[in-house]
Design a protein around this motif. Structure first.
Motif, PDB file in Angstrom:
ATOM      1  N   ARG A  65       0.826  -1.220   0.000  1.00  0.00           N
ATOM      2  CA  ARG A  65       0.000   0.000   0.000  1.00  0.00           C
ATOM      3  C   ARG A  65       0.857   1.266   0.000  1.00  0.00           C
ATOM      4  O   ARG A  65       0.331   2.364   0.147  1.00  0.00           O
ATOM      5  N   GLY A  66       2.170   1.121  -0.115  1.00  0.00           N
ATOM      6  CA  GLY A  66       3.043   2.282  -0.186  1.00  0.00           C
ATOM      7  C   GLY A  66       3.748   2.635   1.108  1.00  0.00           C
ATOM      8  O   GLY A  66       4.392   3.686   1.200  1.00  0.00           O
ATOM      9  N   ALA A  67       3.641   1.787   2.091  1.00  0.00           N
ATOM     10  CA  ALA A  67       4.337   2.037   3.358  1.00  0.00           C
ATOM     11  C   ALA A  67       5.832   1.808   3.170  1.00  0.00           C
ATOM     12  O   ALA A  67       6.269   1.204   2.182  1.00  0.00           O
ATOM     13  N   ARG A  68       6.604   2.285   4.148  1.00  0.00           N
ATOM     14  CA  ARG A  68       8.049   2.071   4.113  1.00  0.00           C
ATOM     15  C   ARG A  68       8.521   1.654   5.492  1.00  0.00           C
ATOM     16  O   ARG A  68       7.977   2.068   6.505  1.00  0.00           O
ATOM     17  N   GLU A  69       9.553   0.808   5.485  1.00  0.00           N
ATOM     18  CA  GLU A  69      10.148   0.401   6.753  1.00  0.00           C
ATOM     19  C   GLU A  69      11.203   1.412   7.162  1.00  0.00           C
ATOM     20  O   GLU A  69      11.950   1.921   6.338  1.00  0.00           O
ATOM     21  N   VAL A  70      11.248   1.685   8.462  1.00  0.00           N
ATOM     22  CA  VAL A  70      12.199   2.640   9.011  1.00  0.00           C
ATOM     23  C   VAL A  70      13.075   1.920  10.035  1.00  0.00           C
ATOM     24  O   VAL A  70      12.590   1.072  10.787  1.00  0.00           O
ATOM     25  N   ALA A  71      14.334   2.261  10.053  1.00  0.00           N
ATOM     26  CA  ALA A  71      15.305   1.767  11.039  1.00  0.00           C
ATOM     27  C   ALA A  71      15.326   0.241  11.164  1.00  0.00           C
ATOM     28  O   ALA A  71      15.245  -0.295  12.265  1.00  0.00           O
ATOM     29  N   PRO A  72      15.494  -0.477  10.040  1.00  0.00           N
ATOM     30  CA  PRO A  72      15.489  -1.943  10.120  1.00  0.00           C
ATOM     31  C   PRO A  72      16.747  -2.533  10.753  1.00  0.00           C
ATOM     32  O   PRO A  72      16.757  -3.715  11.099  1.00  0.00           O
ATOM     33  N   GLU A  73      17.782  -1.716  10.956  1.00  0.00           N
ATOM     34  CA  GLU A  73      19.054  -2.256  11.437  1.00  0.00           C
ATOM     35  C   GLU A  73      18.980  -2.850  12.844  1.00  0.00           C
ATOM     36  O   GLU A  73      19.761  -3.734  13.173  1.00  0.00           O
ATOM     37  N   HIS A  74      18.049  -2.409  13.657  1.00  0.00           N
ATOM     38  CA  HIS A  74      17.953  -2.965  15.017  1.00  0.00           C
ATOM     39  C   HIS A  74      17.091  -4.228  15.067  1.00  0.00           C
ATOM     40  O   HIS A  74      17.103  -4.937  16.073  1.00  0.00           O
ATOM     41  N   TYR A  75      16.372  -4.515  14.006  1.00  0.00           N
ATOM     42  CA  TYR A  75      15.418  -5.629  14.021  1.00  0.00           C
ATOM     43  C   TYR A  75      16.071  -6.991  14.316  1.00  0.00           C
ATOM     44  O   TYR A  75      15.543  -7.749  15.138  1.00  0.00           O
ATOM     45  N   PRO A  76      17.204  -7.329  13.698  1.00  0.00           N
ATOM     46  CA  PRO A  76      17.840  -8.620  14.037  1.00  0.00           C
ATOM     47  C   PRO A  76      18.203  -8.736  15.524  1.00  0.00           C
ATOM     48  O   PRO A  76      18.101  -9.810  16.106  1.00  0.00           O
ATOM     49  N   LEU A  77      18.584  -7.633  16.120  1.00  0.00           N
ATOM     50  CA  LEU A  77      18.890  -7.628  17.555  1.00  0.00           C
ATOM     51  C   LEU A  77      17.637  -7.939  18.377  1.00  0.00           C
ATOM     52  O   LEU A  77      17.681  -8.730  19.323  1.00  0.00           O
ATOM     53  N   MET A  78      16.526  -7.353  17.992  1.00  0.00           N
ATOM     54  CA  MET A  78      15.268  -7.600  18.691  1.00  0.00           C
ATOM     55  C   MET A  78      14.834  -9.060  18.533  1.00  0.00           C
ATOM     56  O   MET A  78      14.416  -9.701  19.498  1.00  0.00           O
ATOM     57  N   VAL A  79      14.957  -9.586  17.335  1.00  0.00           N
ATOM     58  CA  VAL A  79      14.599 -10.989  17.092  1.00  0.00           C
ATOM     59  C   VAL A  79      15.512 -11.915  17.907  1.00  0.00           C
ATOM     60  O   VAL A  79      15.038 -12.868  18.537  1.00  0.00           O
ATOM     61  N   ALA A  80      16.798 -11.626  17.921  1.00  0.00           N
ATOM     62  CA  ALA A  80      17.748 -12.450  18.681  1.00  0.00           C
ATOM     63  C   ALA A  80      17.420 -12.411  20.173  1.00  0.00           C
ATOM     64  O   ALA A  80      17.470 -13.452  20.850  1.00  0.00           O
ATOM     65  N   LEU A  81      17.077 -11.251  20.687  1.00  0.00           N
ATOM     66  CA  LEU A  81      16.723 -11.126  22.096  1.00  0.00           C
ATOM     67  C   LEU A  81      15.522 -12.000  22.442  1.00  0.00           C
ATOM     68  O   LEU A  81      15.561 -12.790  23.387  1.00  0.00           O
ATOM     69  N   HIS A  82      14.464 -11.889  21.655  1.00  0.00           N
ATOM     70  CA  HIS A  82      13.247 -12.653  21.941  1.00  0.00           C
ATOM     71  C   HIS A  82      13.449 -14.150  21.722  1.00  0.00           C
ATOM     72  O   HIS A  82      12.956 -14.967  22.511  1.00  0.00           O
ATOM     73  N   ALA A  83      14.189 -14.507  20.675  1.00  0.00           N
ATOM     74  CA  ALA A  83      14.476 -15.928  20.443  1.00  0.00           C
ATOM     75  C   ALA A  83      15.325 -16.491  21.577  1.00  0.00           C
ATOM     76  O   ALA A  83      15.053 -17.596  22.087  1.00  0.00           O
ATOM     77  N   GLY A  84      16.333 -15.747  21.995  1.00  0.00           N
ATOM     78  CA  GLY A  84      17.177 -16.187  23.099  1.00  0.00           C
ATOM     79  C   GLY A  84      16.398 -16.331  24.394  1.00  0.00           C
ATOM     80  O   GLY A  84      16.624 -17.272  25.170  1.00  0.00           O
ATOM     81  N   TRP A  85      15.470 -15.423  24.626  1.00  0.00           N
ATOM     82  CA  TRP A  85      14.620 -15.474  25.818  1.00  0.00           C
ATOM     83  C   TRP A  85      13.808 -16.768  25.842  1.00  0.00           C
ATOM     84  O   TRP A  85      13.789 -17.480  26.839  1.00  0.00           O
ATOM     85  N   ILE A  86      13.181 -17.092  24.709  1.00  0.00           N
ATOM     86  CA  ILE A  86      12.357 -18.303  24.642  1.00  0.00           C
ATOM     87  C   ILE A  86      13.216 -19.563  24.723  1.00  0.00           C
ATOM     88  O   ILE A  86      12.899 -20.492  25.473  1.00  0.00           O
ATOM     89  N   VAL A  87      14.299 -19.618  23.966  1.00  0.00           N
ATOM     90  CA  VAL A  87      15.174 -20.800  23.991  1.00  0.00           C
ATOM     91  C   VAL A  87      15.719 -21.017  25.398  1.00  0.00           C
ATOM     92  O   VAL A  87      15.713 -22.142  25.919  1.00  0.00           O
ATOM     93  N   GLY A  88      16.167 -19.958  26.023  1.00  0.00           N
ATOM     94  CA  GLY A  88      16.679 -20.071  27.387  1.00  0.00           C
ATOM     95  C   GLY A  88      15.627 -20.564  28.366  1.00  0.00           C
ATOM     96  O   GLY A  88      15.922 -21.365  29.261  1.00  0.00           O
ATOM     97  N   LEU A  89      14.397 -20.098  28.199  1.00  0.00           N
ATOM     98  CA  LEU A  89      13.319 -20.577  29.071  1.00  0.00           C
ATOM     99  C   LEU A  89      13.068 -22.068  28.854  1.00  0.00           C
ATOM    100  O   LEU A  89      12.846 -22.804  29.812  1.00  0.00           O
ATOM    101  N   TRP A  90      13.122 -22.510  27.606  1.00  0.00           N
ATOM    102  CA  TRP A  90      12.959 -23.955  27.354  1.00  0.00           C
ATOM    103  C   TRP A  90      14.060 -24.750  28.056  1.00  0.00           C
ATOM    104  O   TRP A  90      13.810 -25.817  28.610  1.00  0.00           O
TER     105      TRP A  90
END
Length: 167
Positions: free
Chosen positions: A33-58
């Motif tokens: 629809r014409g949207a744009r992504e802003v500041a994608p450079e931090h996204y892998p860090l956020m994904v790693a944090l949440h993935a690490g949180w879940i894996v560690g809890l397991w």
């Protein structure tokens, strides 16, 4: 009794994976629809944090007893998460996506807070480890999450400001 902790971890894992699917679908639709992504450079860090949180809890929490107070708090946060998703509908995503001309959502929990989803995530990252009796784990991931959120909220506010959505 292992099954309550396994069931809770499976629920959270399925929820997060489902949210990634929903976010990807909503992101694609917004970009079309014409949207744009802003500041994608931090996204892998956020994904790693949440993935690490879940894996560690397991690794650390499977088989541990579930403390009812913290479990109830965590489930209350899930109800608030659903409120956020229902309010944003197709505009909810895990990325910072700006849709030109779209007004800022000011209904639902957004009447009360500028970033209610982040407040919910802060609570979740602390409450779930506490439900398993892992306070140090909760503190460590809360501090890491605070670092990521400082980057994220600053970037999101700047993006909204530059789109002249925030006043």
């Amino acid at each position: 009794m292992m099954w309550p902790s396994i069931a809770l971890l499976a629920f959270v894992t399925a929820q997060r994976l489902g949210e990634l699917v929903l976010a990807r679908r909503n992101t694609a639709a917004l970009l079309a629809r014409g949207a744009r992504e802003v500041a994608p450079e931090h996204y892998p860090l956020m994904v790693a944090l949440h993935a690490g949180w879940i894996v560690g809890l397991w690794l650390l929490a499977a088989g541990r007893p579930v403390e009812l107070f913290w479990f109830a708090l965590f489930m209350g946060l899930q109800a608030l998460r659903l409120w956020v998703l229902a309010t944003l509908k197709g505009r909810w995503t895990t990325r910072i996506i700006i849709l030109p001309g779209a007004p800022l959502v000011r209904s639902g929990p957004y009447r009360l807070l500028r970033h209610p989803n982040y407040v919910i995530v802060i609570g979740e990252i602390a409450a779930l480890p506490l439900a398993f009796g892992l306070p140090l784990y909760g503190v460590v991931f809360s501090l890491l999450n605070a670092c990521v959120l400082l980057i994220r909220v600053k970037a999101e506010n700047a993006a909204l400001e530059s789109a002249m959505i925030l006043k």
